[in-house]
Design an enzyme around this catalytic site. Structure first.
Site, PDB file in Angstrom:
ATOM      1  N   GLN A 123       0.842  -1.309   0.039  1.00 54.80           N
ATOM      2  CA  GLN A 123       0.137  -0.113  -0.077  1.00 54.80           C
ATOM      3  C   GLN A 123       0.772   1.343  -0.122  1.00 54.80           C
ATOM      4  OE1 GLN A 123      -3.207   0.402  -0.302  1.00 54.80           O
ATOM      5  NE2 GLN A 123      -2.880   2.690  -0.026  1.00 54.80           N
ATOM      6  N   GLU A 124       2.046   1.189   0.488  1.00 51.10           N
ATOM      7  CA  GLU A 124       2.797   2.262   0.719  1.00 51.10           C
ATOM      8  C   GLU A 124       3.649   2.694  -0.310  1.00 51.10           C
ATOM      9  OE1 GLU A 124       3.402   4.598   3.280  1.00 51.10           O
ATOM     10  OE2 GLU A 124       1.708   3.838   4.353  1.00 51.10           O
ATOM     11  N   SER A 125       4.134   1.524  -1.151  1.00 48.14           N
ATOM     12  CA  SER A 125       4.998   1.871  -2.239  1.00 48.14           C
ATOM     13  C   SER A 125       5.046   0.813  -3.317  1.00 48.14           C
ATOM     14  CB  SER A 125       6.588   1.727  -1.446  1.00 48.14           C
ATOM     15  OG  SER A 125       6.636   0.313  -1.366  1.00 48.14           O
TER      16      SER A 125
END
Length: 462
Positions: free
Chosen positions: A294-296
């Protein structure tokens, strides 16, 4: 009086089970495996929407529960046998009017699932000449049998092995053409099988209730009715439903397909780092991987306009605090991000239980602990539960409204983005739970925060 009453009820009548008594009589509950009923995770921990409801009812009675978890093909015979307090197996009221059912817990539909590559069926008449698979002993099997009485050459195949997700996997792999399923599972199933489509309802809306058998203990029946009436009114039922399915409507088909592709191509090189992070923190490596995606999107060189960088998108300050020397090093970033998530969980008060502790900590990962605490304060002011994700997911977006953030030291925050992040992570985590094995020998510290695979034939005491 008792002898006359028994005689008047006929030879087939048997006295009801005694009312469950603390220390003497357990609550005997018949169920079957599945994400709506009873599932067991990699650590042997049971979960499920009906499992949680039964557990809450038993806690109210002050008794233990004896679950009998039966494969689909064995359920009908066990229900006919009787001698149970509750049957909590995602059942609609019986056609036999003598079998007492509770008030409705939920309402649902039977739908036809098919592969998106096939010509969609939109009318019941189009089922003529088709073969439909359904779980043995399910309401969907009964629905297809009834439809076959008026639709020419409609054929039903009842499957007695596995759960509905296993059957839908066969649909996704083109091993079967049509599956009758519960409509409540459509959004969840689309997380795992994005090519699934359900365009045809197979019957009328149906209630879901607990069965109490033909001659339930009167006190038991009254307590069930009171319990269901109360949890519907006080929000307990809605909270439990959100715990399992509140997050499954956000990912698009493209989101799921891209993620499933990366499980095959990118995850193998990163898996050792996620495993190492679990050993260092106790957090399920699959949750860490879902957060990293989700972050990267598992890009070790990712950089945002706010200068958060790396696989876990750490700020420079956070990286320094965690001893992460190089935010662009995938291993360092993953372990650092997992440690940071643990720190956020530890800052929450002891009364915050799982899985809410994890979901709130993930929101704090996005907006920072100061903004999360501010949102919890707003929640208290609004007289909602600041320890419950069900309530806080509606409070967090208020951090972007001037009438709220203008009174806060922490200022404005994009709380709505934090909600979307957490809900997406929950969905990616569910996908990883189904597709990736747990790390052997390490018991995750997160409690029940995902939907595991069912385990038919299990009999245990709680």
């Amino acid at each position: 009086m008792a002898i006359l009453f028994i005689a008047g009820c006929g030879e087939g009548w048997r006295p009801p089970l005694p009312f469950p008594t603390p220390g003497k009589q357990d609550l005997v509950v018949v169920t079957r495996p599945g994400p709506l009923t009873y599932a067991v995770d990699d650590n042997g921990q049971p979960s499920g929407l009906e499992y949680d409801l039964v557990s809450a009812f038993a806690a109210e009675l002050g008794v233990r529960v004896e679950f009998e978890v039966l494969p689909p093909e064995a359920l009908d015979a066990r229900l006919a046998e009787g001698r149970y307090h509750l049957a909590a197996a995602w059942l609609s009221p019986s056609d036999d009017a003598e079998v007492r059912a509770s008030p409705a817990l939920f309402f649902t539909d039977d739908v036809l699932a098919q592969h998106e590559a096939s010509l969609p069926l939109t009318a019941l008449e189009q089922l003529a000449g088709k073969t439909v698979h359904a779980l043995a002993g399910s309401r969907q099997a009964l629905t297809i049998r009834r439809l076959a009485e008026s639709i020419p050459d409609l054929r039903l195949i009842e499957v007695g092995q596995g759960d509905i997700l296993d059957l839908l996997e066969s649909l996704g792999d083109h091993k079967v053409n049509y599956v009758a399923m519960d409509g409540r599972l459509e959004d969840l199933a689309n997380q795992y099988f994005p090519t699934l489509r359900a365009t045809l309802k197979l019957g009328e809306r149906a209630p879901i209730a607990w069965w109490l058998g033909r001659h339930p203990n009167p006190e038991m029946a009254a307590r069930v009715d009171e319990f269901i009436d109360r949890i519907r009114k006080d929000g307990t039922l809605a909270r439990l439903e959100e715990r399992y399915f509140g997050h499954v409507r956000r990912l698009t088909q493209g989101d799921v397909e891209k993620f499933l592709g990366q499980l095959r191509t990118t995850l193998p090189t990163l898996r050792p780092f996620f495993h190492e992070a679990e050993k260092a923190t106790g957090i399920d490596w699959r949750l860490i991987a879902a957060l990293a995606w989700q972050e990267s999107h598992w890009d070790p060189f990712a950089t945002s306009y706010t200068n958060v960088r790396g696989m876990m998108m750490l700020t420079e300050e956070t990286a320094d605090r965690l001893g992460v020397g190089n935010r662009l090093d995938a291993r360092e970033s993953i372990i650092g991000g997992a440690r940071y998530l643990n720190l956020l969980k530890d800052t929450l008060p002891p009364e915050v239980e799982e899985p809410d502790r994890t979901w709130l900590a993930l929101a704090g990962y996005n907006i920072g602990p100061g903004h999360l605490n501010a949102a919890r304060t707003i929640g208290k002011q609004l007289k909602v539960d600041p320890n419950a994700w069900y309530d806080m997911k509606r409070v967090l977006p208020l951090l972007a409204k001037p009438q709220y953030y203008s009174r806060l030291k922490s200022g404005r925050a994009r709380g709505g983005e934090a909600v979307i992040l957490v809900e997406n992570i929950r969905s990616y985590y569910d996908i990883l739970l189904r597709n990736e094995a747990a790390l052997p020998g390490v018991a995750p510290a997160d409690g029940k925060i995902g939907i595991g695979a069912g385990m038919p034939g299990l009999r245990l005491r709680r």
